[in-house]
Each structure stands twice: as C-alpha cells, then as structure tokens.
Design a protein around this motif. Structure first.
Motif, PDB file in Angstrom:
ATOM      1  N   ALA C 275       0.814  -1.218   0.000  1.00  0.00           N
ATOM      2  CA  ALA C 275       0.000   0.000   0.000  1.00  0.00           C
ATOM      3  C   ALA C 275       0.848   1.270   0.000  1.00  0.00           C
ATOM      4  N   CYS C 276       2.175   1.135  -0.094  1.00  0.00           N
ATOM      5  CA  CYS C 276       2.995   2.340   0.088  1.00  0.00           C
ATOM      6  C   CYS C 276       2.828   3.353  -1.051  1.00  0.00           C
ATOM      7  N   ALA C 277       2.331   2.893  -2.228  1.00  0.00           N
ATOM      8  CA  ALA C 277       2.117   3.846  -3.314  1.00  0.00           C
ATOM      9  C   ALA C 277       1.051   4.880  -2.944  1.00  0.00           C
ATOM     10  N   THR C 278       0.132   4.502  -2.068  1.00  0.00           N
ATOM     11  CA  THR C 278      -0.907   5.454  -1.671  1.00  0.00           C
ATOM     12  C   THR C 278      -0.687   6.017  -0.263  1.00  0.00           C
ATOM     13  N   LEU C 279      -0.291   5.141   0.685  1.00  0.00           N
ATOM     14  CA  LEU C 279      -0.150   5.619   2.065  1.00  0.00           C
ATOM     15  C   LEU C 279       1.191   6.299   2.319  1.00  0.00           C
ATOM     16  N   LYS C 280       2.241   5.851   1.603  1.00  0.00           N
ATOM     17  CA  LYS C 280       3.611   6.356   1.769  1.00  0.00           C
ATOM     18  C   LYS C 280       4.132   6.112   3.190  1.00  0.00           C
ATOM     19  N   PHE C 281       5.421   6.351   3.362  1.00  0.00           N
ATOM     20  CA  PHE C 281       6.049   6.098   4.665  1.00  0.00           C
ATOM     21  C   PHE C 281       6.239   7.383   5.458  1.00  0.00           C
TER      22      PHE C 281
END
Lengths: 217, 144, 353
Positions: C275-281
């Motif tokens: 999900a990092c493409a939407t939530l990011k780190f």
C-alpha cells in the motif's frame, strides 16, 4: 519456487536448449543431404541473381492470383509485422533481449504495442476462421497447422491479459505468458514454424534453379 | 565542480498534480445532488469519501468552487485539528481530518443536518453531566 | 475495577479522550482500509464496546526495523490511540522489565488470557538443529512460538521475515529460517509483510480485529486485501510514464530527473502488492519510488533472492552459456547423424547410383 521463478529460470533454460538444438538439427540435417545434381547446361549465368530475386518476387502473389489469395497475403503480413513490432519494440521485450545483447534500443509506447497486439490477435483468429471455413484449406490442414496457430496465438493472448492486468494474480499471469512463449520455442523446430528459416532457403533455391534454366524466377 | 553545479530536481510526488479536471468532479457533484435530495426528504445522513478517489488538483478546485462557502466554519481540537465548513448549500458539509502538522488524514463531504464529528456524543454528555456538579464542591470550599 | 474489565469506550473516557477523537481515528482507519465512510459511526460504536485486547509481541530472528516502523504510527496525536486499544503485555525492546521479570510477564499474561490474546511476531524462526540458532532466555524461538501459539486467539506476523522467512531465509538459509505459518497451522494467521511493514496496516488490522472481532479478509499469502489488493505498479503515480513509454535509463539521466518510470532500472512494482504507493512512509512524507528508486518488492516472498534489484522484471535467468553451446553441438551432431542415415537410405533406394 514460485511459478514465475520457474518460468524465468529452469523453464526458460530448457526451452532455449531445445530450441537451439532442434533448429541446428533440422538445418544441418537438411543441408547435409545429398544435393540434387542439375545435369542440364546453364542457359544463363548468374543463377544466384535469380535466387535473390526469388526472395522478393514471391513476397507478393502473381498478378492473376491476387483476387483469390491477396487477402490471405495481407492477413499474413499483418500477423508477421505485428509479431515483429510487438517482439522488438515492446519495452519489456526489448529489455529481455537487451539482457542478452548488452544494448538497448528505442521502443514504442505501451498503448501502441497494445493496439498492434490486438490487431495481430484478431488477424490470427481471422486466419483460423478462414482455415476452418474454406473446405479446401480445411482438407489440407493437419495437426501441425493448428498446433502452430495455437503456440503463436497463446503468447499474444496471455501477453495482452498480462498487459491489461486482467489475471487474478499478475505474477502468475506473467509466468503463464512466459511459459506460453517457451512452448512456442520448444515447438518451433519441429513444426511449420521452421518456415521462418526455410522460406529464405526454398525461395532462393527455386529462384536460382529457374534462373539457371532461363526462367524469370 | 561544486555542489551547486549538480542539478537537483525535487519530485513533488503524487500530490498536487495536473490542474486539469478529469470529469470525476462533475460525476461527484451529481452524486451529491442525489444525496441532498434524499436527505431533504428525510433520508439518512450520507458521506462521500474524497481521499480514496483519484481526484486531480483541478477536480478538487472545481468542487470547492462549485460548492462554495456557507455560514458555518468550525475547527475541532480532538486528536489533532479537524476543519469543518458548511458549503453554500446548507446540509452539505466539507470535513477535513488533519493530523500532526496539518497533514491530511482524510477528507469527506457529509450530507445531513450536522457532521457527526461536531455533535457532542451521548456518552460524553453523560460523563460531563456527572463531572459538572463537582464544580459546586469547589465553589463551596472556596466560599467558606 | 481491573483494566481489562472496562470497555474501550469507558477506558478512553476515563483518560479524557473524547468520542470525537475516537470517531476521527475510525474515519482515518476506514479511509485507509477502503471501508465505506458511512460505516464510521457504527465502527466507532462497536469499537467502544470492545474490551481492551491483551497482546504479546515476540521478537525472534529479526533486526527491530519492523518495530521502528510500527512505533512511527504511534506518534503523538491520532495514531497513538491504538496503544489504548491493546494491552501490550510483553515487548522486549519497549518494556522496562528485563530478564526473569520480563519472562514472568509473558507467563502471567498467557495464563490470564489463555485463548484470548493476540500474538504479534516479528522475525523469522530457524528450524535447523531444533532451532538452536535463535534463542532467548534459554528457550529456542521454535519452542517459544509453539508454546505461545497454542494459547493465541490469532497471530499477526509483522514484516517479511515473520511472514515468509525474509532475509533470514535468504539463500543459502543456513539456519533453516521460515515464517510463522510454516510452523503454526491451526490458528488464524495474518501476514503483514514489508521491510519494514507499513504502520498504517498494523493500525488498520488491529482496529478491525477489535471492531469486527475477526481478522480482515486476506489474499492467498494471508495478507489483508484492503492493503495488499493492488500492485505498486497499478497505484504508482509514475504509471502514466510507463504507459507513454517514458523511462529512466540510468539513475542520473534526463528521464530519472523528470521522474519517469523506473521499470528499466529493475522496479518490481508490477509484481509487488503493498500500500505504500498510496499511504507512503513516515506519515506520508515519501516512499521509495518518489525518492527515485525502483520498488524492491519487499512485501513479496523471497524478494531478497530474485536475481538483482536492478535487473528489469522481464529479464530472464540465463543459466550457463555452456548449456546453450552444448545444445548447439548436440543439434549439429543430431543433424549430421540424420543426414548420414538419409544418405544411406538414398543409396539403398537408388542402388548406389
């Protein structure tokens, strides 16, 4: 090992080994046969020119036949050009080859490749329908023709599904696409796909023999 | 060669992208119109989540421009700020849930009498009703 | 009254946390899990009725990177609410107690909450030589997991190591490391892979476990679909460049500076579910592709052993050139043999003429 790992590793290596061995087997096996001696006196010199001409003359049907077989030639060209464009100018494909040859080249946008692939696939289905509908064509078709059609069409269909991400699981889909290509490579030397080597040889041979006897190739 | 000679370009990332509208904004407005009609006829409160929709910056601007600003503006301080304003259409509320440093957590359009986050919750009211009388104890002790 | 007897709603009110904060938290979780926003009040109600969840978090063969990432979701303000939802009875790096006292805390929690506690695991578990390669307080992690797993209501494997063996299991895997679900097979197990995993996923998973009483819907690798349903490639903001055929050819060319697609540089986005493409780190600051590096595929099994991070996805694994050369030689030999046989046949038919 996932299916993708298998497809990219062992399956690919086995397919390439069978492909290379099979092609050389067929080529050497035919070329090492005793050549038919032409005992007639040459009616004109430079038979090889006729042979080279033959390569191009047969690329389009003899004029009186055009109304009857022209469409078949056009479908054939669409399939072959489409295959060539998708194979060489699709970015993922180019990168596959670049890994072997060590350099990259210009590629076409994904949308264009998808469009070409769709047209090619449609042409492949038209060719199959023609083959099934025309009684003469159906009569002279054997397993090899249908198998050849299948192994050629499968990579297009699986590739399009992969590209449009219509598989339940992309990774497995990509693996299925790769495996369908390896199936093509494995079948290649042993069926009519060998025409991609033989068409040059046979056209040259026919052309040069006719030329030697004074024909126009 | 100094550090300044190296051209550095910052990638703004997926955030404020194209100013073009995608047509999604108009589709959303139609959806809101339907919800508003339903609510006006006594229907249940409706919520449209904006964060999960692939809205462009242009879409959001169009939405804000079309919906406009109404009579109410509020800022809630509960686990970070939350901004609420009524649009030019009473009953259509814009709710922005913000985190630390005003980072957007999620934003929604609520269609109803008042956004849920603004209402005092029943149990909170009960708790405050219990707490309130202690004020008189203090007042009493101070008095004596 | 004991802590565990209070409902979450009562517990939060006691701490002076208003229902508004609670609603806001639920709105954030619902948004990240694609739960319809209209369900938020119902979700908050159900969560308020839930009891505080006892949890034991075990660190096995791991690097603590997962914990580093998770505590980022517990930063002040909204996300720290999650800490009020669980009673973290054991986490060796976060708790003050150590040694015998810490082990005592596990034992007590196990006894009191048998069959009810949530077991959170990070790190892989070595199997070779009875798991002797990874030991805490005289007990191998293999035995520890078996013991704790038996009394757990459910297990959440945090990070790629606990989910799939991860780096511990990288070739040649000297310790025989595996993920939790290779050992425990009779409990609900949820994998939250990633190196590190996304903190929002943990928040979402724990919240939905408490609100709905069950682990969320999972894919074939036991990952929650709400977060791992799409590939990085599908959600990537650079996807349009892939479709247009605009690629970075090296890490310092025009394409890289313009933020074009990193496919040619080995990005594993198309086969990576996360999900990092939407939530990011780091609370939405950035993520690998936004910082100009292709996806490594860290939430997928064996990502460490996939023939190089910088090799394009479509490249095959060539094996040895000798194999192909041998195939060529074999082909030539076969061809020669069949030609000789054909010639002999020709001689026989033509009678040697």
């Amino acid at each position: 090992m996932t299916l993708l790992d298998f497809a990219r590793g062992p399956a690919m290596q086995i397919a390439i080994i069978i492909f290379v061995a099979g092609i050389l087997w067929r080529l050497v096996g035919v070329w090492a046969l005793r050549q038919k001696k032409d005992l007639s006196e040459a009616r004109q010199t430079g038979a090889w020119v006729g042979g080279l001409k033959g390569l191009f003359v047969h690329a389009w049907p003899y004029k009186p036949f055009v109304p009857k077989v022209g469409a078949q030639y056009i479908i054939g060209y669409i399939i072959h050009l489409g295959l060539f464009i998708v194979l060489i100018f699709g970015t993922p494909h180019m990168l596959f080859f670049a890994d072997i040859v060590g350099f990259t080249w210009w590629t076409l946008p994904g949308g264009v490749i998808t469009a070409v692939a769709v047209i090619t696939t449609l042409a492949l289905f038209v060719a199959l329908i023609k083959r099934l509908v025309n009684p003469v064509q159906r009569l002279i078709s054997n397993f090899d023709d249908y198998a050849t059609w299948f192994v050629t069409t499968a990579p297009f269909v699986t590739g399009l599904i992969t590209n449009m991400n219509m598989w339940p699981d992309y990774e497995t889909g990509l693996a299925i696409h790769l495996l369908s290509v390896w199936l093509l490579l494995i079948y290649f030397p042993f069926g009519k796909l060998m025409h991609s080597f033989w068409f040059v040889v046979s056209r040259y041979t026919t052309g040069s023999r006719f030329a030697r006897r004074g024909g126009m190739a | 060669m100094s550090l300044k000679d190296i051209p550095v370009k910052l990638d703004p990332g997926p955030g404020p992208g194209s100013p073009e509208t995608t047509g999604l904004a108009v589709a959303l407005l139609r959806e809101i119109a339907d919800h508003l009609l339903a609510v006006s006829q006594g229907g249940e409160r409706q919520v449209v989540e904006l964060t999960n929709l692939p809205l462009s910056e242009g879409d959001l601007q169009l939405l804000e421009a079309k919906l406009g600003r109404g009579e109410v503006e509020a800022r809630i301080n509960a686990a970070g700020p939350t901004e609420v304003f009524e649009t030019a259409f009473p009953g259509v509320w814009w709710v922005r849930y913000l985190g630390e440093g005003d980072r957007m957590i999620t934003q929604q359009l609520e269609i109803g009498t008042v956004p849920v986050i603004l209402e005092a919750h029943e149990e909170d009211i009960q708790a405050s009703a219990r707490r309130f009388p202690s004020m008189f104890d203090e007042l009493d002790t101070n008095h004596h | 009254m004991k802590e565990h007897d209070l409902t979450l709603g009562e517990e939060l009110r006691r701490q002076g946390i208003s229902r508004r904060s609670f609603l806001k938290f639920c709105a954030g979780v619902a948004s990240s899990m694609a739960i319809p926003a209209a369900m938020v009040p119902a979700m908050a109600d159900s969560l308020a009725q839930a009891r505080r969840q006892p949890a034991i978090m075990m660190a096995y063969q791991e690097c603590t990177g997962c914990l580093e990432s998770l505590t980022r979701s517990f930063a002040p303000t909204l996300e720290n609410l999650i800490f009020n939802f669980i009673s973290l009875d054991f986490q060796h790096a976060l708790q003050a107690a150590a040694g015998d006292q810490a082990v005592e805390a596990i034992k007590t929690s196990m006894k009191e909450n048998w069959g009810k506690y949530l077991l959170l695991v990070d790190g892989s578990i070595p199997l070779n030589d009875d798991g002797i390669y990874s030991v805490s307080h005289g007990q191998s992690h293999l035995d520890s997991l078996r013991e704790l797993g038996e009394g757990a209501a459910a297990i959440v494997s945090i990070g790629t190591c606990a989910s799939f063996g991860g780096i511990g299991a990288a070739s040649p895997n000297p310790t025989g490391a595996v993920g939790v679900d290779q050992i425990i097979t009779d409990k609900p197990i949820l994998n939250v892979p990633g190196c590190p995993p996304m903190p929002e996923v943990m928040t979402g998973v724990l919240t939905s476990f408490l609100a709905f009483g069950a682990l969320p819907e999972v894919d074939s690798l036991k990952r929650p679909r709400a977060f791992f349903g799409d590939t990085i490639h599908d959600r990537c903001y650079r996807r349009t460049f892939y479709d247009q055929g605009k690629f970075a050819d090296s890490f310092d060319d025009e394409g890289a500076r313009n933020g074009w697609c990193l496919y040619k540089l080995g990005c594993k986005g198309p086969i990576t579910h996360n999900a990092c493409a939407t939530l990011k780190f780091n609370e939405g600051v950035s993520w690998p592709i936004q910082s100009g590096h292709g996806c490594l595929g860290c939430s997928e099994p064996n990502f460490w052993d996939k023939e190089g991070f910088y090799k394009p996805l479509s490249a095959g694994q060539w094996g040895s050139a000798e194999g192909i050369a041998a195939a060529a030689a074999a082909g030539v030999a076969l061809g020669a043999v069949s030609a000789v046989m054909s010639r002999r046949n020709q001689n026989k038919i033509s009678g040697g003429k």
